[in-house]
Scaffold this motif. Structure first.
Motif, PDB file in Angstrom:
ATOM      1  N   MET A   1       0.843  -1.193   0.000  1.00 30.72           N
ATOM      2  CA  MET A   1       0.000   0.000   0.000  1.00 30.72           C
ATOM      3  C   MET A   1       0.880   1.245   0.000  1.00 30.72           C
ATOM      4  O   MET A   1       1.857   1.323   0.736  1.00 30.72           O
ATOM      5  N   MET A   2       0.518   2.216  -0.838  1.00 25.92           N
ATOM      6  CA  MET A   2       1.306   3.430  -0.960  1.00 25.92           C
ATOM      7  C   MET A   2       1.230   4.261   0.326  1.00 25.92           C
ATOM      8  O   MET A   2       0.201   4.320   0.988  1.00 25.92           O
ATOM      9  N   LEU A   3       2.344   4.923   0.656  1.00 21.26           N
ATOM     10  CA  LEU A   3       2.400   5.726   1.876  1.00 21.26           C
ATOM     11  C   LEU A   3       1.324   6.807   1.870  1.00 21.26           C
ATOM     12  O   LEU A   3       0.659   7.036   2.890  1.00 21.26           O
ATOM     13  N   GLU A   4       1.120   7.475   0.739  1.00 20.49           N
ATOM     14  CA  GLU A   4       0.135   8.550   0.682  1.00 20.49           C
ATOM     15  C   GLU A   4      -1.265   8.024   0.968  1.00 20.49           C
ATOM     16  O   GLU A   4      -2.083   8.692   1.616  1.00 20.49           O
ATOM     17  N   THR A   5      -1.563   6.826   0.497  1.00 22.94           N
ATOM     18  CA  THR A   5      -2.857   6.201   0.765  1.00 22.94           C
ATOM     19  C   THR A   5      -3.032   5.941   2.254  1.00 22.94           C
ATOM     20  O   THR A   5      -4.107   6.188   2.820  1.00 22.94           O
ATOM     21  N   ILE A   6      -1.977   5.467   2.890  1.00 28.17           N
ATOM     22  CA  ILE A   6      -2.023   5.196   4.323  1.00 28.17           C
ATOM     23  C   ILE A   6      -2.216   6.486   5.105  1.00 28.17           C
ATOM     24  O   ILE A   6      -3.053   6.565   6.017  1.00 28.17           O
ATOM     25  N   LEU A   7      -1.468   7.521   4.748  1.00 26.24           N
ATOM     26  CA  LEU A   7      -1.565   8.796   5.458  1.00 26.24           C
ATOM     27  C   LEU A   7      -2.953   9.402   5.304  1.00 26.24           C
ATOM     28  O   LEU A   7      -3.536   9.911   6.274  1.00 26.24           O
ATOM     29  N   ASP A   8      -3.515   9.361   4.099  1.00 22.77           N
ATOM     30  CA  ASP A   8      -4.840   9.936   3.867  1.00 22.77           C
ATOM     31  C   ASP A   8      -5.911   9.183   4.653  1.00 22.77           C
ATOM     32  O   ASP A   8      -6.882   9.784   5.131  1.00 22.77           O
ATOM     33  N   ALA A   9      -5.743   7.871   4.789  1.00 18.47           N
ATOM     34  CA  ALA A   9      -6.714   7.069   5.541  1.00 18.47           C
ATOM     35  C   ALA A   9      -6.609   7.324   7.036  1.00 18.47           C
ATOM     36  O   ALA A   9      -7.622   7.364   7.750  1.00 18.47           O
ATOM     37  N   LEU A  10      -5.390   7.499   7.533  1.00 15.58           N
ATOM     38  CA  LEU A  10      -5.188   7.719   8.962  1.00 15.58           C
ATOM     39  C   LEU A  10      -5.546   9.138   9.384  1.00 15.58           C
ATOM     40  O   LEU A  10      -6.036   9.358  10.504  1.00 15.58           O
ATOM     41  N   PHE A  11      -5.297  10.101   8.491  1.00 18.93           N
ATOM     42  CA  PHE A  11      -5.430  11.511   8.863  1.00 18.93           C
ATOM     43  C   PHE A  11      -6.299  12.270   7.849  1.00 18.93           C
ATOM     44  O   PHE A  11      -5.806  13.135   7.113  1.00 18.93           O
ATOM     45  N   PRO A  12      -7.588  11.966   7.796  1.00 25.40           N
ATOM     46  CA  PRO A  12      -8.461  12.640   6.833  1.00 25.40           C
ATOM     47  C   PRO A  12      -8.634  14.133   7.113  1.00 25.40           C
ATOM     48  O   PRO A  12      -9.055  14.886   6.221  1.00 25.40           O
ATOM     49  N   ASP A  13      -8.324  14.580   8.330  1.00 24.52           N
ATOM     50  CA  ASP A  13      -8.417  16.002   8.671  1.00 24.52           C
ATOM     51  C   ASP A  13      -7.215  16.804   8.161  1.00 24.52           C
ATOM     52  O   ASP A  13      -7.161  18.020   8.342  1.00 24.52           O
ATOM     53  N   GLY A  14      -6.255  16.109   7.560  1.00 28.56           N
ATOM     54  CA  GLY A  14      -5.117  16.791   6.970  1.00 28.56           C
ATOM     55  C   GLY A  14      -3.800  16.445   7.628  1.00 28.56           C
ATOM     56  O   GLY A  14      -3.754  16.093   8.813  1.00 28.56           O
ATOM     57  N   HIS A  15      -2.740  16.514   6.858  1.00 26.75           N
ATOM     58  CA  HIS A  15      -1.408  16.225   7.391  1.00 26.75           C
ATOM     59  C   HIS A  15      -0.359  16.974   6.587  1.00 26.75           C
ATOM     60  O   HIS A  15      -0.569  17.336   5.419  1.00 26.75           O
ATOM     61  N   ASP A  16       0.756  17.222   7.221  1.00 29.60           N
ATOM     62  CA  ASP A  16       1.923  17.807   6.574  1.00 29.60           C
ATOM     63  C   ASP A  16       3.090  16.872   6.863  1.00 29.60           C
ATOM     64  O   ASP A  16       3.922  17.117   7.736  1.00 29.60           O
ATOM     65  N   VAL A  17       3.104  15.760   6.160  1.00 32.82           N
ATOM     66  CA  VAL A  17       4.103  14.714   6.368  1.00 32.82           C
ATOM     67  C   VAL A  17       4.973  14.622   5.126  1.00 32.82           C
ATOM     68  O   VAL A  17       4.460  14.527   4.004  1.00 32.82           O
ATOM     69  N   ARG A  18       6.264  14.650   5.329  1.00 37.79           N
ATOM     70  CA  ARG A  18       7.231  14.648   4.225  1.00 37.79           C
ATOM     71  C   ARG A  18       7.986  13.316   4.171  1.00 37.79           C
ATOM     72  O   ARG A  18       8.253  12.709   5.212  1.00 37.79           O
ATOM     73  N   LEU A  19       8.319  12.927   2.966  1.00 40.69           N
ATOM     74  CA  LEU A  19       9.147  11.742   2.750  1.00 40.69           C
ATOM     75  C   LEU A  19      10.459  12.202   2.142  1.00 40.69           C
ATOM     76  O   LEU A  19      10.508  12.657   0.996  1.00 40.69           O
ATOM     77  N   ASP A  20      11.529  12.111   2.927  1.00 42.06           N
ATOM     78  CA  ASP A  20      12.867  12.501   2.486  1.00 42.06           C
ATOM     79  C   ASP A  20      13.684  11.233   2.312  1.00 42.06           C
ATOM     80  O   ASP A  20      14.153  10.652   3.294  1.00 42.06           O
ATOM     81  N   GLY A  21      13.854  10.802   1.058  1.00 45.16           N
ATOM     82  CA  GLY A  21      14.455   9.494   0.842  1.00 45.16           C
ATOM     83  C   GLY A  21      13.482   8.439   1.324  1.00 45.16           C
ATOM     84  O   GLY A  21      12.412   8.255   0.749  1.00 45.16           O
ATOM     85  N   LYS A  22      13.830   7.753   2.414  1.00 43.11           N
ATOM     86  CA  LYS A  22      12.928   6.765   3.006  1.00 43.11           C
ATOM     87  C   LYS A  22      12.547   7.133   4.441  1.00 43.11           C
ATOM     88  O   LYS A  22      12.019   6.307   5.177  1.00 43.11           O
ATOM     89  N   THR A  23      12.803   8.381   4.822  1.00 44.79           N
ATOM     90  CA  THR A  23      12.514   8.851   6.178  1.00 44.79           C
ATOM     91  C   THR A  23      11.244   9.691   6.188  1.00 44.79           C
ATOM     92  O   THR A  23      11.109  10.628   5.388  1.00 44.79           O
TER      93      THR A  23
END
Length: 240
Positions: A1-23
């Motif tokens: 499952m793609m990270l963005e899909t996981i983040l959107d499902a966990l945080f539907p109210d919004g998020h500012d999460v960055r992927l730098d390399g694999k971090t």
């Protein structure tokens, strides 16, 4: 499952999460308030850069946002297996990360981790398994040591370990075995905002009660001796 899909499902109210390399680092909105989000993606091999980057983010959050909950997203293939990383004392960087997770806990920051794909060896032990509560998506890979590697270290024949893994979750990989041992609180069918909020709510109410993994493991039939032995030591005045 793609990270963005996981983040959107966990945080539907919004998020500012960055992927730098694999971090992974950032923050997200929940009905309970803002949470700090960090971890690894794409089966990251935990090296110095990742370990120190996560450590810095934890320390910055502790300094700037007292009490903010941490959500760790875990997808790691373990520690980086290279001579250069070992010569630079990768164990020290992983230990530093674990100490930062512990510092956050002692400063009153609740934490939970969600295994999204892979949780292997030192990459998992250094932060994901250190959380107050650990959850996993179904069909993920969870193991601390491959049975062949375990055979080399313990000098127990691989065939014997395979036999033991057939009836003891202590030797067997997989989220369900870690669930039986109490290391994983629950397995989720899919990333869910409501389950995350429920877990954070329960965690904020119950974190003061301490770590209950030994009790879970005993009740689920996966770790039968840890709790009674610890209670015996405690009764004898040795603490736990």
């Amino acid at each position: 499952m793609m990270l963005e899909t996981i983040l959107d499902a966990l945080f539907p109210d919004g998020h500012d999460v960055r992927l730098d390399g694999k971090t992974i680092t950032g923050e997200a909105a929940t009905p309970l308030g803002t949470v700090a989000v960090l971890g690894t993606a794409d089966a990251a091999a935990m090296d110095h850069a990742i370990a120190l980057g996560l450590s810095a983010f934890i320390l910055e959050t502790v300094a700037r946002h007292p009490g903010r909950p941490f959500v760790y997203l875990v997808d790691t293939s373990g520690q980086a297996l290279s001579r250069s990383e070992e010569l630079l004392c990768l164990n020290g960087s992983l230990a530093h990360l674990a100490e930062c997770v512990d510092l956050a806990r002692r400063r009153g920051h609740p934490s939970l981790s969600l295994v999204t794909a892979n949780a292997v060896s030192g990459g998992f032990l250094s932060y994901g398994l250190m959380a107050d509560r650990v959850f996993a998506l179904k069909d993920v890979q969870v193991r601390v040591m491959d049975l062949r590697a375990m055979s080399r270290v313990t000098r127990i024949e691989h065939e014997k370990l395979v036999e033991l893994a057939g009836h003891s979750p202590i030797f067997a990989p997989g989220a369900e075995n870690y669930l039986r041992m109490g290391a994983i609180e629950a397995v989720w069918d899919e990333p869910s905002a409501s389950r995350l909020v429920d877990a954070l709510t329960s965690l904020q109410r119950g974190v003061a009660a301490g770590d209950h993994r030994m009790k879970l493991g005993c009740g689920r039939g996966g770790r039968m001796l840890a709790e009674p032995v610890a209670l015996s030591v405690q009764a004898a005045g040795g603490g736990v």
